[in-house]
Design a protein around this motif. Structure first.
Motif, PDB file in Angstrom:
ATOM      1  N   GLY A   1       7.116   2.152  -6.891  1.00  0.00           N
ATOM      2  CA  GLY A   1       6.825   1.916  -5.477  1.00  0.00           C
ATOM      3  C   GLY A   1       7.861   0.956  -4.942  1.00  0.00           C
ATOM      4  N   ALA A   2       7.636   0.492  -3.718  1.00  0.00           N
ATOM      5  CA  ALA A   2       8.633  -0.381  -3.102  1.00  0.00           C
ATOM      6  C   ALA A   2       8.677  -1.753  -3.762  1.00  0.00           C
ATOM      7  N   SER A   3       7.566  -2.174  -4.361  1.00  0.00           N
ATOM      8  CA  SER A   3       7.585  -3.493  -5.002  1.00  0.00           C
ATOM      9  C   SER A   3       8.632  -3.513  -6.114  1.00  0.00           C
TER      10      SER A   3
ATOM     11  N   HIS B   1       7.166  -8.033   4.118  1.00  0.00           N
ATOM     12  CA  HIS B   1       6.101  -7.667   3.179  1.00  0.00           C
ATOM     13  C   HIS B   1       6.025  -8.647   2.006  1.00  0.00           C
TER      14      HIS B   1
ATOM     15  N   ASP C   1      13.742  -3.477   4.051  1.00  0.00           N
ATOM     16  CA  ASP C   1      12.484  -2.920   3.567  1.00  0.00           C
ATOM     17  C   ASP C   1      12.082  -1.780   4.504  1.00  0.00           C
TER      18      ASP C   1
ATOM     19  N   ALA D   1      10.201   0.672   3.218  1.00  0.00           N
ATOM     20  CA  ALA D   1       9.225   1.330   2.332  1.00  0.00           C
ATOM     21  C   ALA D   1       8.346   2.275   3.119  1.00  0.00           C
TER      22      ALA D   1
ATOM     23  N   ASP E   1       9.716   4.341   0.368  1.00  0.00           N
ATOM     24  CA  ASP E   1       8.667   4.894  -0.503  1.00  0.00           C
ATOM     25  C   ASP E   1       8.328   6.350  -0.189  1.00  0.00           C
TER      26      ASP E   1
ATOM     27  N   HIS F   1       6.024   7.813  -1.549  1.00  0.00           N
ATOM     28  CA  HIS F   1       4.558   7.934  -1.601  1.00  0.00           C
ATOM     29  C   HIS F   1       3.874   7.360  -0.361  1.00  0.00           C
ATOM     30  N   LYS F   2       4.643   7.059   0.657  1.00  0.00           N
ATOM     31  CA  LYS F   2       4.032   6.642   1.926  1.00  0.00           C
ATOM     32  C   LYS F   2       4.143   7.806   2.934  1.00  0.00           C
TER      33      LYS F   2
HETATM   34  C1  LIG Z   1       6.431  -2.372   4.638  1.00  0.00           C
HETATM   35  C2  LIG Z   1       6.057  -2.320   3.190  1.00  0.00           C
HETATM   36  N1  LIG Z   1       6.904  -2.788   2.266  1.00  0.00           N
HETATM   37  C3  LIG Z   1       6.611  -2.785   0.953  1.00  0.00           C
HETATM   38  C4  LIG Z   1       5.419  -2.284   0.495  1.00  0.00           C
HETATM   39  C5  LIG Z   1       5.114  -2.315  -0.981  1.00  0.00           C
HETATM   40  O1  LIG Z   1       5.162  -1.013  -1.465  1.00  0.00           O
HETATM   41  P1  LIG Z   1       4.453  -0.556  -2.812  1.00  0.00           P
HETATM   42  O2  LIG Z   1       3.002  -0.770  -2.591  1.00  0.00           O
HETATM   43  O3  LIG Z   1       4.835   0.880  -2.929  1.00  0.00           O
HETATM   44  O4  LIG Z   1       4.988  -1.366  -3.923  1.00  0.00           O
HETATM   45  C6  LIG Z   1       4.486  -1.798   1.411  1.00  0.00           C
HETATM   46  C7  LIG Z   1       3.186  -1.299   0.966  1.00  0.00           C
HETATM   47  O5  LIG Z   1       2.340  -0.939   1.750  1.00  0.00           O
HETATM   48  C8  LIG Z   1       4.827  -1.796   2.788  1.00  0.00           C
HETATM   49  O6  LIG Z   1       3.990  -1.312   3.718  1.00  0.00           O
END
Ligand SMILES: Cc1ncc(COP(=O)(O)O)c(C=O)c1O
Length: 470
Positions: A136-138, A180, A262, A264, A291, A293-294
């Protein structure tokens, strides 16, 4: 294999029934006590059980209790419904069960393709090897910021992988309060220290105040610190705000800072009609988290780190033990050399399937449809005298609050803080809240292709009804 053939067909039928009937069921319902006990209290069976029995258990005890994001009236956080193409290929990925660490098999080759597609969709410059799929983005953010950290150290004549951070001037990162939490987590994990992440003020639209950024950098330099990175948002989680990316890129270039974006959630918003000017500067970033997955609807989990300079990321992570040396790996080496994961799942198949199924036009249609819904909800709450819009609608998120009676600010905060759970419990819509500009806010995020304008009316009515009961 007959058992697998039979059970596989049954699993497909169960999944199809689940998805086909989703809009007729509650968006979400609490897991009843007995089911919680069943789910959380099982003992490992002594002897193995047949596939059919397991499917029946999943049908009866798992599928009835979803998080809710498959439903067209799920507006919480940033969680999309699964694209059907992603759903159907998941068993194939499991059947193949590769590690996409690297090597000459389908997974790594397909991953290079989808990473290139993702970069192309949002107009991020792409060199071969300039990105990889992540959980994921994290995780993508950790990869991007670790690369940034190493490059900053290198520019100062030392090697963070060799030396660690000991005895060096603190590296400073800049992010708004709307940035985030994964940016903060990454900075903490990378040893930068929470106190070295500066909170840059925002303007009235929750976008980074670039004048303030300049002042903060100058102050930090004067104090002997080492500004190294500025992280802008292309779609914040609270309101969907897009920072002035071009202006941030200018500042980053002037001061030799790494420019991370970011995206994501919001990077794909660049595809909406007329949206591109708001994303001006995204293509000047050093790294971008995005992401699948979003907004795309690739089944969880799939993030992507896109990097302008693949060699810098490889140098930040590559560590090939003798048992993994591959003399046939080619110029790009293994994907595992570009991030912390060694064994890597086959995320590319569901991403390839989803993107191929939608095509560029389908992604654009989805982005336009969902941003239109957010704008329409924004208009509805602006027109209603018992709601207030709290931020401009720029992507597919509407941030607003309910003002049913002329109460003071504390009571309004308490009410709006309580509304999301009260709405969720009614089961007709799913909403979550946040704090925005010091106030408790409601936010609705639109990602579902089947959400309609009627669903927006239902949402506002559900909020009114839920609030009456509080
Ligand atoms: C703007 C934004 N950045 C980063 C993230 C983190 O992404 P992930 O939950 O896929 O690690 C999110 C998660 O909702 C997000 O909305």
């Amino acid at each position: 294999m007959d058992e697998l053939r039979h059970a596989g067909a049954r699993a497909a039928a169960i999944a199809a029934d689940h998805l086909a009937g989703i809009a007729d069921r509650p968006v979400w319902q609490p897991v009843p006590g007995a089911e919680r006990d069943w789910l959380g209290g099982q003992e490992l069976p002594e002897t193995g059980r047949p596939l059919d029995d397991l499917l029946e258990d999943a049908r009866a005890h798992v599928l009835p209790y979803p998080m809710g994001n498959g439903h067209p009236r799920f507006f919480g956080w940033v969680n999309s419904p699964p694209n059907p193409a992603g759903v159907v290929v998941e068993p194939l990925a499991a059947a193949l069960n590769p590690s996409c660490a690297g090597g000459d098999h389908a997974g790594p080759h397909l991953e290079r393709t989808v990473v290139r597609w993702l970069a192309g969709l949002v107009g991020f410059p792409h060199l071969p090897g300039g990105g990889l799929l992540t959980s994921g983005a994290s995780m993508a953010t950790i990869i991007c910021l670790a690369t940034a950290r190493r490059q900053a150290a290198l520019a100062d004549g030392w090697d963070v992988r060799e030396d660690g951070l000991y005895g060096r001037p603190p590296m400073i990162m800049y992010v708004t309060e709307e940035g985030h939490s994964c940016l903060h987590k990454a900075a903490q994990l990378l040893g930068l220290g929470a106190r070295h992440v500066r909170t840059v003020p925002v303007d009235g639209a929750y976008r980074m105040d670039v004048g303030a950024l300049r002042t903060m950098i100058a102050e930090d330099v004067a104090a002997g610190l080492r500004p190294f990175c500025v992280a802008g948002s292309a779609g914040t989680v609270n309101s969907g705000a897009i920072d002035p990316l071009g202006e941030i890129a200018d500042v980053a270039a002037e001061h030799g800072l790494w420019f991370h974006v970011d995206g994501a959630y919001g990077a794909l918003g660049i595809l909406a009609d007329g949206a591109a000017p708001r994303y001006e500067g995204l293509d000047r970033a050093d790294s971008l988290a995005l992401d699948p997955h979003k907004w795309l609807g690739v089944p969880v989990g799939c993030g992507c780190a896109l990097l302008r300079d693949p060699a810098a990321t490889r140098a930040a992570f590559s560590l090939v033990p003798s048992y993994l040396i591959d003399d046939h790996a080619g110029d790009l080496g293994w994907l595992a050399e570009y991030g912390p994961e060694q064994t890597r799942p086959f995320r590319a198949l569901k991403t390839w399937a989803t993107m191929s199924h939608l095509g560029r036009s389908g992604v654009t249609r989805l982005v336009n449809h969902t941003t239109d819904l957010a704008r329409t909800l924004g208009d509805m709450v602006t027109r209603a005298d018992d709601f207030e819009l709290l931020a401009p609608v720029t992507t597919s998120i509407t941030a607003f609050r309910h003002l049913p009676r002329p109460d003071g600010p504390d009571a309004l905060d308490a009410l709006n803080r309580a509304i999301p759970v009260a709405v969720q419990q009614r089961g007709n819509a799913f909403l979550t809240g946040t704090r925005l500009g010091g106030r408790d806010a409601l936010r609705a995020c639109f990602l579902h292709p089947d959400t309609t304008e009627d669903d927006l009316t239902v949402l506002l009515d559900e909020i009114r009804l839920a609030a009456k009961g509080l």
